[in-house]
Scaffold this motif. Structure first.
Motif, PDB file in Angstrom:
ATOM      1  N   GLY A 139       0.784  -1.221   0.000  1.00  0.00           N
ATOM      2  CA  GLY A 139       0.000   0.000   0.000  1.00  0.00           C
ATOM      3  C   GLY A 139       0.813   1.267   0.000  1.00  0.00           C
ATOM      4  O   GLY A 139       0.260   2.350  -0.060  1.00  0.00           O
ATOM      5  N   MET A 140       2.119   1.166   0.079  1.00  0.00           N
ATOM      6  CA  MET A 140       2.958   2.347   0.051  1.00  0.00           C
ATOM      7  C   MET A 140       3.166   2.749  -1.404  1.00  0.00           C
ATOM      8  O   MET A 140       3.167   1.921  -2.299  1.00  0.00           O
ATOM      9  N   ASP A 141       3.355   4.025  -1.623  1.00  0.00           N
ATOM     10  CA  ASP A 141       3.624   4.500  -2.978  1.00  0.00           C
ATOM     11  C   ASP A 141       4.962   3.951  -3.447  1.00  0.00           C
ATOM     12  O   ASP A 141       5.930   3.867  -2.680  1.00  0.00           O
ATOM     13  N   SER A 142       5.015   3.595  -4.710  1.00  0.00           N
ATOM     14  CA  SER A 142       6.256   3.030  -5.239  1.00  0.00           C
ATOM     15  C   SER A 142       7.333   4.093  -5.389  1.00  0.00           C
ATOM     16  O   SER A 142       8.515   3.805  -5.306  1.00  0.00           O
ATOM     17  N   GLU A 143       6.944   5.334  -5.620  1.00  0.00           N
ATOM     18  CA  GLU A 143       7.930   6.408  -5.721  1.00  0.00           C
ATOM     19  C   GLU A 143       8.159   6.971  -4.339  1.00  0.00           C
ATOM     20  O   GLU A 143       7.237   7.363  -3.647  1.00  0.00           O
ATOM     21  N   LYS A 144       9.411   7.047  -3.956  1.00  0.00           N
ATOM     22  CA  LYS A 144       9.728   7.616  -2.647  1.00  0.00           C
ATOM     23  C   LYS A 144      10.044   9.083  -2.842  1.00  0.00           C
ATOM     24  O   LYS A 144      10.932   9.435  -3.601  1.00  0.00           O
ATOM     25  N   LYS A 145       9.333   9.917  -2.173  1.00  0.00           N
ATOM     26  CA  LYS A 145       9.538  11.355  -2.282  1.00  0.00           C
ATOM     27  C   LYS A 145      10.665  11.763  -1.338  1.00  0.00           C
ATOM     28  O   LYS A 145      10.695  11.316  -0.196  1.00  0.00           O
ATOM     29  N   PRO A 146      11.562  12.603  -1.830  1.00  0.00           N
ATOM     30  CA  PRO A 146      12.630  13.059  -0.933  1.00  0.00           C
ATOM     31  C   PRO A 146      12.051  13.973   0.137  1.00  0.00           C
ATOM     32  O   PRO A 146      11.216  14.835  -0.132  1.00  0.00           O
ATOM     33  N   LYS A 147      12.511  13.773   1.340  1.00  0.00           N
ATOM     34  CA  LYS A 147      12.026  14.581   2.454  1.00  0.00           C
ATOM     35  C   LYS A 147      12.863  15.854   2.544  1.00  0.00           C
ATOM     36  O   LYS A 147      14.082  15.828   2.372  1.00  0.00           O
ATOM     37  N   GLU A 148      12.186  16.949   2.788  1.00  0.00           N
ATOM     38  CA  GLU A 148      12.893  18.205   2.983  1.00  0.00           C
ATOM     39  C   GLU A 148      13.559  18.173   4.336  1.00  0.00           C
ATOM     40  O   GLU A 148      13.035  17.615   5.284  1.00  0.00           O
ATOM     41  N   HIS A 149      14.716  18.810   4.414  1.00  0.00           N
ATOM     42  CA  HIS A 149      15.455  18.841   5.670  1.00  0.00           C
ATOM     43  C   HIS A 149      14.805  19.869   6.587  1.00  0.00           C
ATOM     44  O   HIS A 149      14.701  21.034   6.250  1.00  0.00           O
ATOM     45  N   ILE A 150      14.352  19.434   7.717  1.00  0.00           N
ATOM     46  CA  ILE A 150      13.674  20.309   8.668  1.00  0.00           C
ATOM     47  C   ILE A 150      14.555  20.440   9.884  1.00  0.00           C
ATOM     48  O   ILE A 150      15.025  19.448  10.447  1.00  0.00           O
ATOM     49  N   GLU A 151      14.794  21.687  10.307  1.00  0.00           N
ATOM     50  CA  GLU A 151      15.597  21.963  11.489  1.00  0.00           C
ATOM     51  C   GLU A 151      14.751  21.710  12.731  1.00  0.00           C
ATOM     52  O   GLU A 151      13.575  22.106  12.766  1.00  0.00           O
ATOM     53  N   PRO A 152      15.312  21.057  13.715  1.00  0.00           N
ATOM     54  CA  PRO A 152      14.545  20.880  14.957  1.00  0.00           C
ATOM     55  C   PRO A 152      14.381  22.215  15.669  1.00  0.00           C
ATOM     56  O   PRO A 152      15.229  23.082  15.576  1.00  0.00           O
ATOM     57  N   PRO A 153      13.303  22.393  16.389  1.00  0.00           N
ATOM     58  CA  PRO A 153      13.077  23.664  17.078  1.00  0.00           C
ATOM     59  C   PRO A 153      14.093  23.852  18.209  1.00  0.00           C
ATOM     60  O   PRO A 153      14.533  22.901  18.847  1.00  0.00           O
ATOM     61  N   VAL A 154      14.485  25.073  18.403  1.00  0.00           N
ATOM     62  CA  VAL A 154      15.468  25.418  19.437  1.00  0.00           C
ATOM     63  C   VAL A 154      14.734  26.062  20.585  1.00  0.00           C
ATOM     64  O   VAL A 154      13.881  26.917  20.401  1.00  0.00           O
ATOM     65  N   ALA A 155      15.141  25.699  21.791  1.00  0.00           N
ATOM     66  CA  ALA A 155      14.520  26.275  22.981  1.00  0.00           C
ATOM     67  C   ALA A 155      15.002  27.705  23.158  1.00  0.00           C
ATOM     68  O   ALA A 155      16.175  27.996  22.968  1.00  0.00           O
ATOM     69  N   PRO A 156      14.095  28.611  23.521  1.00  0.00           N
ATOM     70  CA  PRO A 156      14.507  30.010  23.697  1.00  0.00           C
ATOM     71  C   PRO A 156      15.398  30.172  24.933  1.00  0.00           C
ATOM     72  O   PRO A 156      15.249  29.448  25.911  1.00  0.00           O
ATOM     73  N   HIS A 157      16.369  31.126  24.818  1.00  0.00           N
ATOM     74  CA  HIS A 157      17.263  31.406  25.961  1.00  0.00           C
ATOM     75  C   HIS A 157      16.648  32.470  26.823  1.00  0.00           C
ATOM     76  O   HIS A 157      16.177  33.469  26.331  1.00  0.00           O
ATOM     77  N   LEU A 158      16.714  32.288  28.050  1.00  0.00           N
ATOM     78  CA  LEU A 158      16.140  33.280  28.929  1.00  0.00           C
ATOM     79  C   LEU A 158      17.169  34.157  29.520  1.00  0.00           C
ATOM     80  O   LEU A 158      18.210  34.151  29.817  1.00  0.00           O
TER      81      LEU A 158
END
Length: 158
Positions: A139-158
């Motif tokens: 059931g998975m698509d035969s074409e694999k789409k490249p995933k965009e690189h997503i930066e993890p969120p950074v915690a704010p400095h107080l």
């Protein structure tokens, strides 16, 4: 001497009378034997009733089979009479009805052998050239789409 013989005679008489009384008392105190005899009698009566009932059921079904065969023969006779009349009375002489064969009993003692069917499948059958339903990529698509690189969120400095 006379005292000893009298004493022995009295002892023997007491012993015999005690044994007789004990025998009757024990007979009255042991109802298990009486209950057992009553239960055995009741059990044998119930067995006889069960055998009589089984015989009655067997004769009932034998008679039912005979009556059904007679009914089938009567039906066959009526049907064949109608077929004969239709053939004789129909304008073209050809009847759409056909006669039933004679002498074949409806209820036969031969058992019909039933061919067992295939058990149901508990999975989706695989189509040629494709992955089956139990495959991890089904059931998975035969074409694999490249995933965009997503930066993890950074915690704010107080």
């Amino acid at each position: 001497m006379q005292d000893i013989t009298t004493l022995i005679a009295v002892a023997i008489i007491c012993l015999l009378s005690g044994a007789a009384i004990g025998y009757f008392v024990l007979g009255r105190l042991k109802p298990e034997q009486q209950n057992r005899a009553a239960l055995e009698k009741q059990f044998s009566e119930m067995q006889q009733q069960q055998q009589d009932y089984q015989q009655h059921v067997s004769s009932h079904f034998d008679r039912t089979g005979e009556l059904l065969n007679e009914l089938a023969e009567s039906y066959r006779s009526v049907h064949n009479h109608i077929v004969e009349g239709a053939q004789n009375l129909h304008s073209s002489g050809i009847s759409p009805l056909q006669a039933l064969p004679e002498g074949r009993p409806v209820l036969e003692s031969k058992s019909n052998k039933v061919v067992p069917s295939a058990p149901p499948l508990d999975y989706a059958p695989r189509q040629p050239g494709k992955k089956g339903a139990l495959h991890e990529e089904f059931g998975m698509d035969s074409e694999k789409k490249p995933k965009e690189h997503i930066e993890p969120p950074v915690a704010p400095h107080l």
